[in-house]
Design a protein around this motif. Structure first.
Motif, PDB file in Angstrom:
ATOM      1  N   ASP A  89       4.886   2.117 -63.099  1.00  0.00           N
ATOM      2  CA  ASP A  89       4.766   2.034 -61.647  1.00  0.00           C
ATOM      3  C   ASP A  89       4.467   0.590 -61.270  1.00  0.00           C
ATOM      4  O   ASP A  89       3.816  -0.138 -62.026  1.00  0.00           O
ATOM      5  N   ILE A  90       4.931   0.200 -60.099  1.00  0.00           N
ATOM      6  CA  ILE A  90       4.573  -1.113 -59.559  1.00  0.00           C
ATOM      7  C   ILE A  90       3.683  -0.839 -58.361  1.00  0.00           C
ATOM      8  O   ILE A  90       4.063  -0.120 -57.434  1.00  0.00           O
ATOM      9  N   CYS A  91       2.484  -1.391 -58.407  1.00  0.00           N
ATOM     10  CA  CYS A  91       1.529  -1.174 -57.329  1.00  0.00           C
ATOM     11  C   CYS A  91       0.903  -2.508 -56.931  1.00  0.00           C
ATOM     12  O   CYS A  91       1.212  -3.536 -57.523  1.00  0.00           O
ATOM     13  N   LYS A  92       0.050  -2.478 -55.943  1.00  0.00           N
ATOM     14  CA  LYS A  92      -0.632  -3.691 -55.473  1.00  0.00           C
ATOM     15  C   LYS A  92      -2.116  -3.587 -55.804  1.00  0.00           C
ATOM     16  O   LYS A  92      -2.699  -2.512 -55.753  1.00  0.00           O
ATOM     17  N   ASN A  93      -2.720  -4.735 -56.127  1.00  0.00           N
ATOM     18  CA  ASN A  93      -4.162  -4.746 -56.352  1.00  0.00           C
ATOM     19  C   ASN A  93      -4.877  -5.048 -55.030  1.00  0.00           C
ATOM     20  O   ASN A  93      -4.239  -5.096 -53.979  1.00  0.00           O
ATOM     21  N   GLU A  94      -6.176  -5.280 -55.077  1.00  0.00           N
ATOM     22  CA  GLU A  94      -6.964  -5.513 -53.863  1.00  0.00           C
ATOM     23  C   GLU A  94      -6.492  -6.746 -53.096  1.00  0.00           C
ATOM     24  O   GLU A  94      -6.604  -6.821 -51.878  1.00  0.00           O
ATOM     25  N   GLU A  95      -5.968  -7.733 -53.798  1.00  0.00           N
ATOM     26  CA  GLU A  95      -5.492  -8.966 -53.158  1.00  0.00           C
ATOM     27  C   GLU A  95      -4.029  -8.869 -52.740  1.00  0.00           C
ATOM     28  O   GLU A  95      -3.407  -9.879 -52.420  1.00  0.00           O
ATOM     29  N   GLU A  96      -3.469  -7.667 -52.802  1.00  0.00           N
ATOM     30  CA  GLU A  96      -2.068  -7.423 -52.430  1.00  0.00           C
ATOM     31  C   GLU A  96      -1.075  -8.113 -53.379  1.00  0.00           C
ATOM     32  O   GLU A  96       0.032  -8.469 -52.980  1.00  0.00           O
ATOM     33  N   ASN A  97      -1.457  -8.301 -54.630  1.00  0.00           N
ATOM     34  CA  ASN A  97      -0.555  -8.847 -55.645  1.00  0.00           C
ATOM     35  C   ASN A  97       0.092  -7.711 -56.423  1.00  0.00           C
ATOM     36  O   ASN A  97      -0.538  -6.678 -56.648  1.00  0.00           O
ATOM     37  N   SER A  98       1.334  -7.909 -56.848  1.00  0.00           N
ATOM     38  CA  SER A  98       2.060  -6.870 -57.580  1.00  0.00           C
ATOM     39  C   SER A  98       1.534  -6.740 -59.007  1.00  0.00           C
ATOM     40  O   SER A  98       1.343  -7.733 -59.704  1.00  0.00           O
ATOM     41  N   ILE A  99       1.335  -5.494 -59.402  1.00  0.00           N
ATOM     42  CA  ILE A  99       0.832  -5.159 -60.733  1.00  0.00           C
ATOM     43  C   ILE A  99       1.737  -4.075 -61.310  1.00  0.00           C
ATOM     44  O   ILE A  99       2.124  -3.139 -60.609  1.00  0.00           O
ATOM     45  N   VAL A 100       2.081  -4.200 -62.598  1.00  0.00           N
ATOM     46  CA  VAL A 100       2.823  -3.142 -63.286  1.00  0.00           C
ATOM     47  C   VAL A 100       1.789  -2.267 -63.986  1.00  0.00           C
ATOM     48  O   VAL A 100       0.947  -2.767 -64.737  1.00  0.00           O
ATOM     49  N   ARG A 101       1.854  -0.952 -63.727  1.00  0.00           N
ATOM     50  CA  ARG A 101       0.949   0.000 -64.365  1.00  0.00           C
ATOM     51  C   ARG A 101       1.764   0.856 -65.321  1.00  0.00           C
ATOM     52  O   ARG A 101       2.717   1.526 -64.922  1.00  0.00           O
ATOM     53  N   LEU A 102       1.387   0.805 -66.591  1.00  0.00           N
ATOM     54  CA  LEU A 102       2.044   1.606 -67.624  1.00  0.00           C
ATOM     55  C   LEU A 102       1.087   2.711 -68.051  1.00  0.00           C
ATOM     56  O   LEU A 102      -0.086   2.453 -68.331  1.00  0.00           O
ATOM     57  N   THR A 103       1.597   3.935 -68.113  1.00  0.00           N
ATOM     58  CA  THR A 103       0.783   5.086 -68.508  1.00  0.00           C
ATOM     59  C   THR A 103       1.500   5.814 -69.643  1.00  0.00           C
ATOM     60  O   THR A 103       2.692   6.093 -69.546  1.00  0.00           O
ATOM     61  N   GLY A 104       0.742   6.109 -70.733  1.00  0.00           N
ATOM     62  CA  GLY A 104       1.322   6.816 -71.866  1.00  0.00           C
ATOM     63  C   GLY A 104       0.460   6.663 -73.104  1.00  0.00           C
ATOM     64  O   GLY A 104      -0.627   6.081 -73.052  1.00  0.00           O
ATOM     65  N   PRO A 105       0.947   7.168 -74.245  1.00  0.00           N
ATOM     66  CA  PRO A 105       0.218   7.024 -75.503  1.00  0.00           C
ATOM     67  C   PRO A 105       0.076   5.546 -75.894  1.00  0.00           C
ATOM     68  O   PRO A 105       0.946   4.725 -75.598  1.00  0.00           O
ATOM     69  N   TYR A 106      -1.002   5.213 -76.574  1.00  0.00           N
ATOM     70  CA  TYR A 106      -1.360   3.830 -76.899  1.00  0.00           C
ATOM     71  C   TYR A 106      -0.217   3.037 -77.520  1.00  0.00           C
ATOM     72  O   TYR A 106       0.127   1.956 -77.039  1.00  0.00           O
ATOM     73  N   TRP A 107       0.390   3.533 -78.582  1.00  0.00           N
ATOM     74  CA  TRP A 107       1.433   2.762 -79.283  1.00  0.00           C
ATOM     75  C   TRP A 107       2.711   2.663 -78.448  1.00  0.00           C
ATOM     76  O   TRP A 107       3.434   1.670 -78.511  1.00  0.00           O
ATOM     77  N   ASN A 108       2.977   3.657 -77.646  1.00  0.00           N
ATOM     78  CA  ASN A 108       4.127   3.588 -76.735  1.00  0.00           C
ATOM     79  C   ASN A 108       3.893   2.493 -75.681  1.00  0.00           C
ATOM     80  O   ASN A 108       4.820   1.799 -75.284  1.00  0.00           O
ATOM     81  N   LEU A 109       2.633   2.386 -75.235  1.00  0.00           N
ATOM     82  CA  LEU A 109       2.299   1.362 -74.256  1.00  0.00           C
ATOM     83  C   LEU A 109       2.506  -0.041 -74.808  1.00  0.00           C
ATOM     84  O   LEU A 109       2.976  -0.935 -74.100  1.00  0.00           O
ATOM     85  N   LYS A 110       2.156  -0.217 -76.072  1.00  0.00           N
ATOM     86  CA  LYS A 110       2.341  -1.527 -76.708  1.00  0.00           C
ATOM     87  C   LYS A 110       3.823  -1.922 -76.694  1.00  0.00           C
ATOM     88  O   LYS A 110       4.164  -3.053 -76.367  1.00  0.00           O
ATOM     89  N   CYS A 111       4.692  -0.987 -77.054  1.00  0.00           N
ATOM     90  CA  CYS A 111       6.137  -1.257 -77.065  1.00  0.00           C
ATOM     91  C   CYS A 111       6.663  -1.476 -75.648  1.00  0.00           C
ATOM     92  O   CYS A 111       7.476  -2.381 -75.414  1.00  0.00           O
ATOM     93  N   ALA A 112       6.209  -0.671 -74.700  1.00  0.00           N
ATOM     94  CA  ALA A 112       6.657  -0.800 -73.315  1.00  0.00           C
ATOM     95  C   ALA A 112       6.207  -2.135 -72.721  1.00  0.00           C
ATOM     96  O   ALA A 112       6.971  -2.796 -72.004  1.00  0.00           O
TER      97      ALA A 112
END
Length: 180
Positions: free
Chosen positions: A42-65
């Motif tokens: 997902d692409i979301c915004k933080n408190e300062e309205e900056n773009s952040i990529v949020r990755l959700t999943g199993p630990y090793w899958n996250l590393k590859c992603a």
């Protein structure tokens, strides 16, 4: 299996004007990263309205992603390098050519994008000359070099007649025959 979350501050690595390239046409790049790695992106915004990529999943899958995200950001940055130089205002029209023919030839031949800074410049006192015009060439390293060479050739030919100016000359015919 537990899911973890990793945040990647994409705003620190990629200009917001290139976020569309990161997403891809109809989200194809995000879809590819999600499917290949079994994660949710997902692409979301933080408190300062900056773009952040949020990755959700199993630990090793996250590393590859995350590796795939960084690789995609690097590819986008490499293809969107920008080179800036200045030319005298009197040369802008010559470089562009009639109806943009010459600058379009440079763009098509080298696969770069060329923009001129036409913003209003403040008037100089005492009738000083106009400021030089900023020219921006955008592409990857190799295409920028090619584009700059074509621009340099065009500007250095100012005031010189080329064999292409009059197609009725013998030199034009010889040049045409050499190309076959």
């Amino acid at each position: 299996m537990n899911s973890d979350i990793v945040y990647f501050p994409i705003h620190e690595h990629l200009d917001s004007s290139h976020l569309g390239q990161f997403i891809g046409h109809e989200g194809i790049n995000i879809y590819k990263i999600e499917k290949e790695n079994g994660v949710t992106l997902d692409i979301c915004k933080n408190e300062e309205e900056n773009s952040i990529v949020r990755l959700t999943g199993p630990y090793w899958n996250l590393k590859c992603a995350l590796n795939d995200v960084v690789e995609l950001v690097t590819k986008i940055r490499n293809n969107n390098q920008r080179y800036k130089f200045k030319i005298p205002p009197k040369d802008v029209g010559f470089l562009i050519g009639k109806n943009g023919a010459k600058i379009n030839e440079v763009k098509l031949s080298s696969n770069v994008d060329v923009h001129f800074d036409r913003s209003e410049k403040p008037e100089k006192p005492d009738g000083e000359q106009e400021e030089d015009t900023d020219v921006f060439v955008t592409g990857n390293y190799q295409t920028i070099l090619t584009g700059l060479r074509l621009i340099c050739d065009r500007l250095s030919s100012k005031g010189q007649q080329t064999l292409y100016d009059d197609p009725r000359t013998l030199q034009f015919a010889e040049s045409l025959m050499e190309s076959f």
